[in-house]
Motif scaffolding. Structure first.
Motif, mmCIF file in Angstrom:
data_model
loop_
_atom_site.group_PDB
_atom_site.id
_atom_site.type_symbol
_atom_site.label_atom_id
_atom_site.label_comp_id
_atom_site.label_asym_id
_atom_site.label_seq_id
_atom_site.Cartn_x
_atom_site.Cartn_y
_atom_site.Cartn_z
ATOM 1 N N PHE A 136 0.756 -1.433 -0.022
ATOM 2 C CA PHE A 136 -0.101 0.047 -0.060
ATOM 3 C C PHE A 136 0.815 1.218 0.141
ATOM 4 N N ARG A 137 1.777 1.287 0.889
ATOM 5 C CA ARG A 137 2.847 2.415 0.686
ATOM 6 C C ARG A 137 3.270 2.587 -0.452
ATOM 7 N N GLN A 138 3.902 1.315 -1.190
ATOM 8 C CA GLN A 138 4.580 1.271 -2.266
ATOM 9 C C GLN A 138 3.767 2.019 -3.400
ATOM 10 N N LEU A 139 2.528 1.692 -3.415
ATOM 11 C CA LEU A 139 1.471 2.436 -4.555
ATOM 12 C C LEU A 139 0.872 3.652 -4.100
ATOM 13 N N GLY A 140 1.335 4.188 -2.887
ATOM 14 C CA GLY A 140 0.652 5.459 -2.507
ATOM 15 C C GLY A 140 -0.717 5.431 -2.210
ATOM 16 N N LEU A 141 -1.039 4.321 -1.516
ATOM 17 C CA LEU A 141 -2.654 4.373 -1.240
ATOM 18 C C LEU A 141 -2.744 4.540 0.323
ATOM 19 N N SER A 142 -2.899 5.978 0.741
ATOM 20 C CA SER A 142 -2.907 6.363 2.045
ATOM 21 C C SER A 142 -4.287 6.249 2.672
ATOM 22 N N ASN A 143 -5.157 5.709 2.016
ATOM 23 C CA ASN A 143 -6.519 5.851 2.683
ATOM 24 C C ASN A 143 -6.975 4.344 3.244
ATOM 25 N N ILE A 144 -5.826 3.488 3.386
ATOM 26 C CA ILE A 144 -6.024 2.138 3.708
ATOM 27 C C ILE A 144 -5.548 2.040 5.357
ATOM 28 N N THR A 145 -6.089 1.652 6.213
ATOM 29 C CA THR A 145 -5.591 1.046 7.433
ATOM 30 C C THR A 145 -5.644 -0.248 7.656
ATOM 31 N N ALA A 146 -4.515 -0.928 7.896
ATOM 32 C CA ALA A 146 -4.613 -2.640 7.816
ATOM 33 C C ALA A 146 -4.203 -3.043 9.295
ATOM 34 N N ARG A 147 -4.963 -3.711 10.010
ATOM 35 C CA ARG A 147 -4.747 -4.259 11.401
ATOM 36 C C ARG A 147 -4.598 -5.808 11.399
ATOM 37 N N VAL A 148 -4.151 -6.339 12.396
ATOM 38 C CA VAL A 148 -4.181 -7.706 12.592
ATOM 39 C C VAL A 148 -5.292 -8.004 13.602
ATOM 40 N N ALA A 149 -6.407 -8.819 13.341
ATOM 41 C CA ALA A 149 -7.220 -8.750 14.316
ATOM 42 C C ALA A 149 -8.116 -10.002 13.948
ATOM 43 N N ASP A 150 -9.128 -10.418 14.832
ATOM 44 C CA ASP A 150 -9.964 -11.399 14.357
ATOM 45 C C ASP A 150 -11.340 -10.828 13.698
ATOM 46 N N GLY A 151 -11.172 -10.901 12.610
ATOM 47 C CA GLY A 151 -12.120 -10.474 11.372
ATOM 48 C C GLY A 151 -13.580 -10.835 11.658
ATOM 49 N N SER A 152 -13.772 -11.800 12.361
ATOM 50 C CA SER A 152 -15.060 -12.538 12.480
ATOM 51 C C SER A 152 -15.804 -11.542 13.503
ATOM 52 N N ARG A 153 -15.219 -10.768 14.055
ATOM 53 C CA ARG A 153 -15.662 -9.873 15.376
ATOM 54 C C ARG A 153 -15.657 -8.479 14.751
ATOM 55 N N GLY A 154 -15.089 -8.218 13.602
ATOM 56 C CA GLY A 154 -14.848 -6.845 12.964
ATOM 57 C C GLY A 154 -14.343 -5.906 13.802
ATOM 58 N N LEU A 155 -14.839 -4.652 13.742
ATOM 59 C CA LEU A 155 -13.873 -3.636 14.453
ATOM 60 C C LEU A 155 -15.030 -2.533 15.042
ATOM 61 N N PRO A 156 -15.449 -3.335 16.142
ATOM 62 C CA PRO A 156 -16.634 -2.461 16.804
ATOM 63 C C PRO A 156 -16.212 -1.155 17.151
ATOM 64 N N GLU A 157 -15.120 -0.699 17.442
ATOM 65 C CA GLU A 157 -14.806 0.609 17.951
ATOM 66 C C GLU A 157 -14.625 1.612 16.555
ATOM 67 N N GLN A 158 -14.681 1.051 15.573
ATOM 68 C CA GLN A 158 -14.861 1.679 14.490
ATOM 69 C C GLN A 158 -16.221 1.893 13.574
ATOM 70 N N ALA A 159 -17.008 1.026 14.094
ATOM 71 C CA ALA A 159 -18.171 0.879 13.765
ATOM 72 C C ALA A 159 -19.011 2.246 13.707
ATOM 73 N N PRO A 160 -20.309 2.548 12.947
ATOM 74 C CA PRO A 160 -20.534 1.592 11.788
ATOM 75 C C PRO A 160 -20.214 1.803 10.524
ATOM 76 N N PHE A 161 -20.147 0.971 9.731
ATOM 77 C CA PHE A 161 -19.479 1.022 8.380
ATOM 78 C C PHE A 161 -20.639 1.279 7.290
ATOM 79 N N ASP A 162 -20.393 1.931 6.182
ATOM 80 C CA ASP A 162 -21.241 2.067 5.107
ATOM 81 C C ASP A 162 -21.320 0.588 4.343
ATOM 82 N N ARG A 163 -20.177 -0.030 4.412
ATOM 83 C CA ARG A 163 -19.906 -1.153 3.537
ATOM 84 C C ARG A 163 -18.931 -2.130 4.245
#
Length: 230
Positions: A136-163
């Motif tokens: 992402f850094r190499q391609l200049g994609l600055s609007n992506i945040t990547a995290r190590v997490a249990d995706g089945s639980r989502g990211l409740p602290e960042q919710a709600p999501f549009d998509r």
């Protein structure tokens, strides 16, 4: 979680040995359109994001075929036409915030990033997240945040999501992810047993519940709870 697979069949309309970069891209886009990817914004994003940057090792010469390919951690990079169809089904707006469950190679998140305001992507494998972040850094994609997490639980602290896009198969749409979808929001998720063909589902959250639309059959790696060892 990581990027999954679609229908693994050889693509007669895909790039051929001896094609130059221009011919490869033309055939790649033709294969997408011929399999139902017709949204101009999605096609433009898939033209701008070079799948070859996300395929390494023995399979580099197959990067522009419409087929899933193995990546590290026992995962896969999805078939491009399935990536396109899933992205198209999300109907992303330029101001949307998108949660992706299953970073995998990072290819899907990179495409999403060209269509929305912000992408949050999670994967249970640290190696996949680290390598995707570097791309992402190499391609200049600055609007992506990547995290190590249990995706089945989502990211409740960042919710709600549009998509929300889930790139691994669950037996049913995960409750925590459904609860993190905005009213009017859309989630695309493969549903079914991990060792069988699954059905790609589009879930729309309504004020009084959820609407489920079946899109097509697919085959994805299973959605696994917890964190990976790598």
């Amino acid at each position: 979680m990581s990027a999954g697979t679609g229908d693994d069949d050889h693509d007669p309309d895909g790039p051929r040995a001896g094609d130059g970069p221009g011919e490869q891209k033309m055939r790649f886009l033709f294969a997408l359109r011929s399999r139902g990817v017709t949204d101009p914004r999605v096609l433009d994003a898939m033209e701008r994001i070079d799948r070859g940057a996300f395929v390494r090792g023995h399979f580099e010469d197959r990067a522009y075929e419409d087929t899933p390919l193995p990546i590290v951690c026992g995962q896969t990079i999805s078939q491009p036409s399935v990536v396109g169809l899933m992205t198209q089904a999300l109907d992303i707006g330029p101001r949307d915030t998108v949660l992706e469950v299953g970073t995998g190679s990072g290819y899907q998140a990179a495409i999403l990033s060209l269509l929305c305001r912000r992408v949050l992507t999670v994967d249970r494998h640290r190696r996949l997240v680290v390598e995707a972040e570097a791309l992402f850094r190499q391609l200049g994609l600055s609007n992506i945040t990547a995290r190590v997490a249990d995706g089945s639980r989502g990211l409740p602290e960042q919710a709600p999501f549009d998509r929300i896009m889930v790139t691994a198969a669950a037996e049913d749409p995960p409750g925590p992810l459904l609860s993190q979808l905005k009213i009017g929001g859309i989630m695309v998720v493969p549903v079914g047993q991990s060792d069988a063909v699954q059905t790609l589902i589009r879930v729309t959250r309504m004020a009084d519940g959820f609407r489920y639309d079946e899109l097509r059959q697919v085959r994805f790696v299973p959605l696994v709870e917890g964190l990976g060892q790598t």
